[in-house]
Design an enzyme around this catalytic site. Structure first.
Site, PDB file in Angstrom:
ATOM      1  N   TYR A 149      16.117 -24.811 -27.549  1.00 14.29           N
ATOM      2  CA  TYR A 149      16.620 -23.529 -28.041  1.00 14.29           C
ATOM      3  C   TYR A 149      15.906 -23.122 -29.333  1.00 14.29           C
ATOM      4  O   TYR A 149      15.481 -21.972 -29.490  1.00 14.29           O
ATOM      5  CB  TYR A 149      18.129 -23.648 -28.279  1.00 14.29           C
ATOM      6  N   ALA A 151      12.957 -24.021 -30.336  1.00 15.02           N
ATOM      7  CA  ALA A 151      11.569 -23.675 -30.030  1.00 15.02           C
ATOM      8  C   ALA A 151      11.463 -22.228 -29.554  1.00 15.02           C
ATOM      9  O   ALA A 151      10.537 -21.497 -29.939  1.00 15.02           O
ATOM     10  CB  ALA A 151      11.008 -24.626 -28.976  1.00 15.02           C
TER      11      ALA A 151
END
Length: 243
Positions: A149, A151
């Site tokens: 998430y 990233a």
């Protein structure tokens, strides 16, 4: 928002639904409420005269192309795109599966690319537009157990900053910005344990979680002509959580 044609993804509930409501109240000509969950979209058209539900998966590139062509044929323009669709598949890095990694990347990052690529072409033809992408404080400050998430939410910030330069380089008034909410009262957070919620509130200077309306107000501002000279920015709406 008068005369604006808007597209909001992940519009069936939570923050997306609240954004649709705010755009409708602000007088947008038409808002396409995009979601892959048909059940969440039921009843939207009857509640708002200027809202049209559209079942669409942000990972379906041919479906997106067909959708944009339909909007172009009817209205000739898309003025605002809100990339709000997103999912979570949280786990510690040692336990995160490749499937969970890929699912979050495909929706939260590639889905934003898919929608923006298709719609910015029409914005470029018309020489103007506003693109708002939902990031998160997790994308700026990180969080345990959310490698995938984080990233994606950091990735959309980087894309947005690049887009703010790329889309305006030939004189087009196309703006690209991010909104980065803190912890927000949505269907995604309602099942958090009470102790976790208390800890979040204790760490937040304003002493509470955001509401979906708090976030939607920021999106409405960035979409409107009031923000016509704002681009490439990340608006944190987190009650001071990340100070």
């Amino acid at each position: 928002m008068l005369n604006k044609i808007c597209v909001v993804t992940g519009a069936g509930r939570g923050i997306g639904l609240e954004i649709v409501k705010k755009f409708s109240e602000a007088g947008a000509r038409m808002i396409f409420a995009v979601d892959m969950n048909e059940q969440d979209l039921q009843g939207l058209e009857g509640r708002f005269s200027n809202v049209r539900p559209a079942k669409l998966n942000v990972c379906d590139r041919p479906g997106i192309a067909a959708f944009v062509e339909q909007v172009k044929a009817e209205f000739g323009q898309i003025d605002v795109l809100v990339n709000n669709a997103g999912i979570t598949r949280d786990n510690m890095i040692g336990k995160m599966t490749e499937e969970d990694w890929d699912a979050v990347i495909n929706v939260n990052l590639k889905g934003v690319f898919n929608m923006t690529q298709a719609i910015v072409a029409l914005m470029t033809e018309n020489g103007k537009g506003s693109i708002i992408t939902m990031s998160s404080v997790v994308g700026t400050d990180g969080n345990v157990g959310q490698s995938n998430y984080a990233a994606t939410k950091g990735g959309v910030i980087a894309m947005t900053k690049g887009w703010s330069k790329e889309f305006a380089r030939k004189g087009a008034q196309i703006r690209a910005n991010c909104v980065a909410p803190g912890f927000t009262e949505t269907p995604m957070t309602k099942d958090l344990p009470e102790k976790v919620l208390e800890a979040i509130n204790a760490k937040t200077p304003l002493g509470r979680m955001a509401t979906a309306e708090d976030i939607a107000e920021g999106v409405l501002f960035l979409a409107s002509e009031k923000a016509k000279f704002i681009t490439g920015q990340v608006l944190k709406i987190d009650g001071g959580l990340t100070l």
